[in-house]
Scaffold this active site. Structure first.
Site, mmCIF file in Angstrom:
data_model
loop_
_atom_site.group_PDB
_atom_site.id
_atom_site.type_symbol
_atom_site.label_atom_id
_atom_site.label_comp_id
_atom_site.label_asym_id
_atom_site.label_seq_id
_atom_site.Cartn_x
_atom_site.Cartn_y
_atom_site.Cartn_z
ATOM 1 N N GLY A 271 71.173 58.718 3.183
ATOM 2 C CA GLY A 271 72.344 59.304 2.567
ATOM 3 C C GLY A 271 72.781 60.544 3.309
ATOM 4 O O GLY A 271 72.145 60.994 4.265
ATOM 5 N N GLY A 273 74.721 64.483 2.583
ATOM 6 C CA GLY A 273 75.210 65.478 1.655
ATOM 7 C C GLY A 273 75.910 66.600 2.387
ATOM 8 O O GLY A 273 76.169 66.534 3.591
ATOM 9 N N PHE A 275 74.796 69.450 3.142
ATOM 10 C CA PHE A 275 73.943 70.264 3.985
ATOM 11 C C PHE A 275 73.273 69.461 5.096
ATOM 12 O O PHE A 275 72.469 69.995 5.849
ATOM 13 C CB PHE A 275 72.867 70.969 3.146
ATOM 14 C CG PHE A 275 73.445 72.000 2.226
ATOM 15 C CD1 PHE A 275 73.593 73.319 2.623
ATOM 16 C CD2 PHE A 275 73.870 71.629 0.963
ATOM 17 C CE1 PHE A 275 74.140 74.260 1.774
ATOM 18 C CE2 PHE A 275 74.407 72.580 0.105
ATOM 19 C CZ PHE A 275 74.552 73.896 0.511
ATOM 20 N N GLY A 276 73.560 68.180 5.195
ATOM 21 C CA GLY A 276 72.978 67.391 6.262
ATOM 22 C C GLY A 276 72.733 65.961 5.848
ATOM 23 O O GLY A 276 73.107 65.531 4.753
ATOM 24 N N VAL A 278 70.043 62.580 5.365
ATOM 25 C CA VAL A 278 68.666 62.309 4.950
ATOM 26 C C VAL A 278 68.255 60.942 5.497
ATOM 27 O O VAL A 278 68.978 59.956 5.334
ATOM 28 C CB VAL A 278 68.533 62.334 3.415
ATOM 29 C CG1 VAL A 278 67.092 62.051 3.010
ATOM 30 C CG2 VAL A 278 68.977 63.678 2.867
ATOM 31 N N LYS A 291 65.280 65.422 5.996
ATOM 32 C CA LYS A 291 66.640 65.932 5.970
ATOM 33 C C LYS A 291 66.895 66.712 7.250
ATOM 34 O O LYS A 291 66.247 67.705 7.535
ATOM 35 C CB LYS A 291 66.882 66.819 4.763
ATOM 36 C CG LYS A 291 68.309 67.357 4.778
ATOM 37 C CD LYS A 291 68.802 68.052 3.540
ATOM 38 C CE LYS A 291 67.806 68.841 2.792
ATOM 39 N NZ LYS A 291 68.443 69.659 1.743
ATOM 40 N N ASP A 389 74.539 72.435 -4.807
ATOM 41 C CA ASP A 389 75.042 71.064 -4.587
ATOM 42 C C ASP A 389 74.437 70.126 -5.617
ATOM 43 O O ASP A 389 73.931 69.051 -5.281
ATOM 44 C CB ASP A 389 74.723 70.597 -3.174
ATOM 45 C CG ASP A 389 75.578 69.379 -2.785
ATOM 46 O OD1 ASP A 389 76.623 69.164 -3.428
ATOM 47 O OD2 ASP A 389 75.182 68.653 -1.860
#
Length: 520
Positions: A271, A273, A275-276, A278, A291, A389
């Site tokens: 996935g 998000g 912030f980066g 995964v 991550k 988040d």
């Protein structure tokens, strides 16, 4: 028709408005010609035939015409020779005719029998003039004249041979009987086919019912297994959980993670998000989630190490444990314990045909999120940590970012990352973040748990109206079949959600009070 009858027929056929043919010595044949024309005339509204020689034969012809004609409103047959037979024919016609308004039959040969028949038609639109008065009584001389006219117009003889006609009728009847027998045979075959289909359908229904029972048993087994997993995750022994070790977070070579993810290949991606990204990988030991932090985080080495030191102190059942990290140059990765059950959003969407979450499971998720966030915000008395988040795409809660602030202070930044649907109004208006920012996002998560709908301002607005009007049941996830007790629980949770989504940050509850409401 003779010439006289043809003239009468054409005159009536082409007439319009009002036409008077009184005292024209019109007899039965003439009356029948006029009646045939009336069947096709669509413009004549008034017809006067007073003082003619129209008897019962002509009356019956007129009666048949009145059953068809839709324009004639007035018919004057005063002073003719119509008797009870003609009256009964007119009575039948008046039962179906709805356009005739005035009908003159005075000075005819009607008796009480004929008059009663006319009065009992049920027709309320037609006025019958002169029925019960001014009727004539037949005298021998008039009877002789009527008989003479009848003799002058003998009944037509059949144009065909009666025996031949009967033979033809018998032949037709035989053919129809054969057709009927064939239809009966076809119907019997269809009945047999239908019976066979019903038997096959019954067999399939039984097989389907058996499959349904088997599926229900599998679902029960799956639910039991999921419940057992929930219990194990909540009560796991100290030696069996990543979340129960102490000490600093270990650093591992970046090359180890590059190799485990095949250089962060797309087929390893779990996935993405704010912030980066995964990735899933198998290092020595259990499967982990890696991550790879976004290059846009703009965080230096000192800040990164300081944050790792804070995160290493996080040990909570509802927060995913950080196992190790890697850092080389600007490349930074965090290694977490792997959560195989997917995200809350995956379960709300019933991804991969997973069974829908029960209300008790959804309520437990809400309580677990609140419990984890309460720990995040209170773990360190001297400073406050933010999530920044919080959303249903995370199955369990873990810290994405942490900032050191006093309890009443706030962070103003132009580089905060998060998901727009969960962000509070003060962030969009002022770029301001406080401990109540995560409370706002949590309120949106509560609405998702109840409705399975996509997060955003529309969901918040619609639910606020629904809660106010007590019509929130219409917005609930269709997979939920709540009991009365569960409906009360849902109502309380939605009220709490609206408090968390308050536009004023100071009016939103803390995670401590939220936890008391959800897990008293």
């Amino acid at each position: 028709m003779n010439q006289r009858q043809r003239e009468l027929h054409d005159q009536i056929k082409n007439a319009s408005g009002r036409l008077l043919l009184s005292h024209n010595q019109i007899d039965a044949a003439g009356a029948m010609a006029i009646a045939e024309a009336l069947k096709v005339n669509t413009r004549l509204t008034e017809l006067g035939l007073r003082g003619n020689q129209i008897g019962d034969i002509g009356a019956r012809a007129f009666a048949e015409a009145l059953k068809v004609n839709k324009t004639l409103t007035t018919l004057n047959l005063r002073g003719n020779q119509i008797g009870d037979i003609g009256a009964r024919a007119f009575a039948e016609a008046l039962k179906v005719n709805t356009t005739l308004k005035t009908f003159y039959l005075n000075e005819n040969f009607l008796t009480k029998t004929g008059i009663n028949a006319l009065m009992q038609t049920g027709n309320t639109k037609c006025t019958l003039e002169g029925l019960d008065q001014q009727q004539r009584v037949t005298v021998p001389a008039e009877l002789a004249q009527i008989a003479a006219r009848a003799a002058a117009h003998p009944k037509p003889q059949p144009a065909v041979n009666l025996a031949a006609e009967i033979q033809q009728l018998r032949s037709d009847l035989t053919a129809k009987d054969k057709t009927l027998q064939q239809l009966r045979s076809d119907l019997a075959a269809k009945d047999q086919e239908l019976a066979t289909n019903k038997q096959e359908l019954a067999t399939r229904d039984q097989a389907l019912a058996a499959k349904d029972q088997e599926l229900a048993a599998k679902n029960r087994e799956l639910k039991s297994a999921l419940d057992q997993i929930d219990v194990l995750e909540r009560n796991q022994a100290a030696g069996g959980s990543f979340s129960n070790f102490d000490g600093p977070i270990a650093q591992i070579p970046l090359a180890t993670l590059v190799s485990a993810t095949n250089n962060f290949a797309a087929d390893s991606l779990l996935g993405e998000g704010a912030f980066g990204r995964v990735y899933g990988a198998s290092l020595p030991g259990p499967r982990v989630a890696i991550k790879k932090l976004s290059a846009e985080s703009k965080q230096g080495t000192v800040e990164f190490k300081s944050e790792l030191d804070s995160l290493s102190k996080f040990r909570h059942a509802n927060i995913i444990a950080i196992l190790s990290y890697a850092e080389e140059g600007d490349e930074r990765c965090l290694v977490y314990e792997f959560m195989p059950n997917g995200s809350v959003r995956d379960r709300l969407n019933r991804k991969n045909n997973t069974p829908p979450l029960t209300w008790s499971q959804r309520h437990r998720i809400a309580a677990d999120v609140a419990r984890g966030m309460h720990y995040v915000q209170t773990a360190f008395p001297d400073h406050v940590l933010f999530h920044l988040d919080l959303k249903t795409d995370n199955w369990l809660i873990f810290v994405r970012a942490a900032k050191h602030l006093d309890d009443k202070s706030y962070l103003r930044t132009q580089n905060v990352q998060g998901t727009a649907a969960y962000m509070c109004p003060e962030f969009f208006a002022e770029g301001r973040m406080t401990i109540k920012t995560d409370v706002y996002a949590f309120g949106m998560i509560l609405l998702e748990l109840a409705t399975a709908a996509k997060p955003g301002p529309r969901l918040k607005t619609d639910m606020r109206k629904a809660v106010k009007t007590q019509k929130f049941i219409e917005m609930l996830d269709s997979a939920l079949k709540p009991s009365e007790a569960e409906l009360r629980s849902i109502s309380e949770l939605l009220t709490l959600a609206m408090e968390c989504l308050d536009d004023a940050a100071d009016d939103r509850p803390s995670f401590g009070s939220i936890l008391v409401s959800l897990d008293p």
